[in-house]
Design a protein around this motif. Structure first.
Motif, PDB file in Angstrom:
ATOM      1  N   LEU A 112       0.818  -1.214   0.000  1.00 24.63           N
ATOM      2  CA  LEU A 112       0.000   0.000   0.000  1.00 24.63           C
ATOM      3  C   LEU A 112       0.850   1.261   0.000  1.00 24.63           C
ATOM      4  CD1 LEU A 112      -2.617   1.574   0.169  1.00 24.63           C
ATOM      5  CD2 LEU A 112      -2.670   1.144   2.622  1.00 24.63           C
ATOM      6  N   GLN A 113       1.924   1.277   0.772  1.00 25.01           N
ATOM      7  CA  GLN A 113       2.714   2.492   0.874  1.00 25.01           C
ATOM      8  C   GLN A 113       3.279   2.907  -0.483  1.00 25.01           C
ATOM      9  OE1 GLN A 113       5.930   2.318   3.696  1.00 25.01           O
ATOM     10  NE2 GLN A 113       6.073   4.541   3.822  1.00 25.01           N
ATOM     11  N   GLY A 114       3.843   1.957  -1.219  1.00 26.10           N
ATOM     12  CA  GLY A 114       4.383   2.268  -2.537  1.00 26.10           C
ATOM     13  C   GLY A 114       3.301   2.682  -3.515  1.00 26.10           C
ATOM     14  N   PHE A 115       2.168   1.992  -3.489  1.00 28.90           N
ATOM     15  CA  PHE A 115       1.069   2.307  -4.391  1.00 28.90           C
ATOM     16  C   PHE A 115       0.519   3.702  -4.105  1.00 28.90           C
ATOM     17  CE2 PHE A 115      -3.415   2.328  -5.609  1.00 28.90           C
ATOM     18  CZ  PHE A 115      -3.337   1.877  -6.920  1.00 28.90           C
ATOM     19  N   ALA A 116       0.338   4.031  -2.827  1.00 31.61           N
ATOM     20  CA  ALA A 116      -0.254   5.319  -2.443  1.00 31.61           C
ATOM     21  C   ALA A 116       0.639   6.500  -2.822  1.00 31.61           C
ATOM     22  CB  ALA A 116      -0.553   5.337  -0.948  1.00 31.61           C
ATOM     23  N   LEU A 117       1.927   6.263  -3.000  1.00 27.24           N
ATOM     24  CA  LEU A 117       2.839   7.340  -3.385  1.00 27.24           C
ATOM     25  C   LEU A 117       2.740   7.699  -4.866  1.00 27.24           C
ATOM     26  CD1 LEU A 117       6.050   6.377  -1.369  1.00 27.24           C
ATOM     27  CD2 LEU A 117       4.465   8.270  -0.905  1.00 27.24           C
ATOM     28  N   LEU A 118       2.182   6.795  -5.661  1.00 23.78           N
ATOM     29  CA  LEU A 118       2.033   7.076  -7.091  1.00 23.78           C
ATOM     30  C   LEU A 118       0.910   8.078  -7.321  1.00 23.78           C
ATOM     31  CD1 LEU A 118       2.179   3.481  -8.631  1.00 23.78           C
ATOM     32  CD2 LEU A 118       4.008   5.193  -8.609  1.00 23.78           C
ATOM     33  N   PRO A 119       1.078   9.020  -8.273  1.00 29.62           N
ATOM     34  CA  PRO A 119      -0.061   9.875  -8.638  1.00 29.62           C
ATOM     35  C   PRO A 119      -1.184   9.025  -9.221  1.00 29.62           C
ATOM     36  CG  PRO A 119       1.945  10.530  -9.824  1.00 29.62           C
ATOM     37  CD  PRO A 119       2.269   9.298  -9.040  1.00 29.62           C
ATOM     38  N   ARG A 120      -2.402   9.523  -9.129  1.00 32.45           N
ATOM     39  CA  ARG A 120      -3.562   8.748  -9.582  1.00 32.45           C
ATOM     40  C   ARG A 120      -3.428   8.323 -11.037  1.00 32.45           C
ATOM     41  NH1 ARG A 120      -8.387   8.696  -7.358  1.00 32.45           N
ATOM     42  NH2 ARG A 120      -7.122   8.328  -5.520  1.00 32.45           N
ATOM     43  N   GLY A 121      -2.926   9.212 -11.892  1.00 32.13           N
ATOM     44  CA  GLY A 121      -2.775   8.849 -13.302  1.00 32.13           C
ATOM     45  C   GLY A 121      -1.897   7.636 -13.494  1.00 32.13           C
ATOM     46  N   GLU A 122      -0.831   7.516 -12.714  1.00 34.00           N
ATOM     47  CA  GLU A 122       0.049   6.343 -12.823  1.00 34.00           C
ATOM     48  C   GLU A 122      -0.639   5.095 -12.282  1.00 34.00           C
ATOM     49  OE1 GLU A 122       4.162   6.592 -11.662  1.00 34.00           O
ATOM     50  OE2 GLU A 122       4.163   8.752 -12.031  1.00 34.00           O
ATOM     51  N   GLN A 123      -1.389   5.242 -11.198  1.00 31.20           N
ATOM     52  CA  GLN A 123      -2.114   4.091 -10.655  1.00 31.20           C
ATOM     53  C   GLN A 123      -3.056   3.511 -11.708  1.00 31.20           C
ATOM     54  OE1 GLN A 123      -4.143   5.455  -7.142  1.00 31.20           O
ATOM     55  NE2 GLN A 123      -2.264   5.822  -5.997  1.00 31.20           N
ATOM     56  N   VAL A 124      -3.787   4.398 -12.380  1.00 36.84           N
ATOM     57  CA  VAL A 124      -4.764   3.945 -13.377  1.00 36.84           C
ATOM     58  C   VAL A 124      -4.068   3.386 -14.605  1.00 36.84           C
ATOM     59  CG1 VAL A 124      -6.587   4.709 -14.968  1.00 36.84           C
ATOM     60  CG2 VAL A 124      -6.622   5.448 -12.573  1.00 36.84           C
ATOM     61  N   PRO A 143      -5.639  15.698 -11.528  1.00 38.74           N
ATOM     62  CA  PRO A 143      -5.025  15.774 -12.853  1.00 38.74           C
ATOM     63  C   PRO A 143      -3.575  15.289 -12.911  1.00 38.74           C
ATOM     64  CG  PRO A 143      -4.927  17.924 -11.823  1.00 38.74           C
ATOM     65  CD  PRO A 143      -5.635  17.009 -10.839  1.00 38.74           C
ATOM     66  N   LEU A 144      -3.034  14.790 -11.807  1.00 37.07           N
ATOM     67  CA  LEU A 144      -1.614  14.464 -11.749  1.00 37.07           C
ATOM     68  C   LEU A 144      -1.301  13.058 -12.284  1.00 37.07           C
ATOM     69  CD1 LEU A 144      -0.672  15.915  -8.238  1.00 37.07           C
ATOM     70  CD2 LEU A 144      -0.411  16.984 -10.490  1.00 37.07           C
ATOM     71  N   PRO A 152      -6.398  11.610 -23.342  1.00 38.75           N
ATOM     72  CA  PRO A 152      -7.710  11.579 -23.995  1.00 38.75           C
ATOM     73  C   PRO A 152      -8.725  10.669 -23.301  1.00 38.75           C
ATOM     74  CG  PRO A 152      -5.964  11.356 -25.621  1.00 38.75           C
ATOM     75  CD  PRO A 152      -5.333  11.199 -24.269  1.00 38.75           C
ATOM     76  N   HIS A 153      -8.257   9.796 -22.430  1.00 38.68           N
ATOM     77  CA  HIS A 153      -9.133   8.844 -21.732  1.00 38.68           C
ATOM     78  C   HIS A 153      -9.476   9.323 -20.328  1.00 38.68           C
ATOM     79  CE1 HIS A 153      -8.247   5.844 -24.859  1.00 38.68           C
ATOM     80  NE2 HIS A 153      -7.052   6.408 -24.850  1.00 38.68           N
ATOM     81  N   PHE A 154      -9.061  10.521 -19.989  1.00 33.47           N
ATOM     82  CA  PHE A 154      -9.244  11.071 -18.640  1.00 33.47           C
ATOM     83  C   PHE A 154     -10.232  12.227 -18.700  1.00 33.47           C
ATOM     84  CE2 PHE A 154      -7.408  14.495 -15.776  1.00 33.47           C
ATOM     85  CZ  PHE A 154      -8.038  14.046 -14.628  1.00 33.47           C
ATOM     86  N   LEU A 155     -11.279  12.146 -17.883  1.00 32.21           N
ATOM     87  CA  LEU A 155     -12.238  13.249 -17.756  1.00 32.21           C
ATOM     88  C   LEU A 155     -12.130  13.796 -16.342  1.00 32.21           C
ATOM     89  CD1 LEU A 155     -14.483  15.020 -18.860  1.00 32.21           C
ATOM     90  CD2 LEU A 155     -16.120  13.229 -18.260  1.00 32.21           C
TER      91      LEU A 155
END
Length: 197
Positions: A112-124, A143-144, A152-155
């Motif tokens: 979780l710690q490593g995952f939570a450090l990623l910006p949302r765009g990278e997680q997705v 937007p990060l 183009p796939h992000f709203l």
């Protein structure tokens, strides 16, 4: 971009659900509800916002927008999964949305710690590369971290009003129609070229 096993030091993972399907990546805070959701050990999730806001107030709106498109599945891209697990987070949704949920960008085999450090765009986008959907759209107010190929796939939704502003509703309806037909949102490719397994 490194894959999950490289990024998180994990071993082989079984193939996730959603390959070839139209997928909606769904955040909760700032999409279905005001973004200022807090957690308390005894109280659970609660909203610290003006009285006119309530938790999941826009979930029925998204449910109604998705009804014409039964083939669209949902992947949860929300921090609620860290607190409640995928099933527990999905239980907060109306039944029509809940039955569409096939997984989450975070799962228990990830640190979780490593995952939570990623910006949302990278997680997705890491999840997109893992699942390989036929088409996809991400709803998020953050937007990060969205690479150029994924933009183009992000709203981007309103952090306070979520998907409810009329101009966002109009755009979302158009995007969902494209998504259901497995059409890309623009001239950009649906995803970067995948290496054959």
């Amino acid at each position: 971009m490194a894959g999950y096993s490289a990024a998180f030091g994990g071993g082989e993972m079984k193939r996730p659900k959603g390959r070839g399907a139209p997928l909606l990546y769904l955040d909760f805070d700032g999409v279905l509800t005001h973004e200022n959701v807090l957690w308390h050990p005894r109280r659970g999730a609660y909203l610290q916002a003006p009285e006119r806001y309530r938790l999941f107030q826009h979930a029925p709106l998204l449910d109604a927008m998705l009804q014409p498109y039964p083939n669209i599945k949902v992947v949860l891209s929300t921090s609620w999964v860290h607190q409640y697990g995928c099933t527990g987070a999905a239980k907060r949704l109306p039944p029509g949305l809940r039955v569409r949920v096939i997984g989450a960008t975070f799962h228990s085999r990830m640190p979780l710690q490593g995952f939570a450090l990623l910006p949302r765009g990278e997680q997705v986008t890491e999840d997109v590369l893992r699942r390989r959907p036929g088409a996809w759209l991400a709803l998020d107010d953050d937007p990060l971290g969205w690479p150029t190929w994924a933009q183009p796939h992000f709203l981007q939704t309103d952090p306070y009003e979520g998907i409810s502003p009329p101009h966002l509703q109009d755009e979302l309806r158009e995007r969902l129609a494209l998504l259901a037909d497995l059409k890309p949102p623009s001239v950009f490719p649906t995803h970067p070229p995948f290496q054959e397994e």
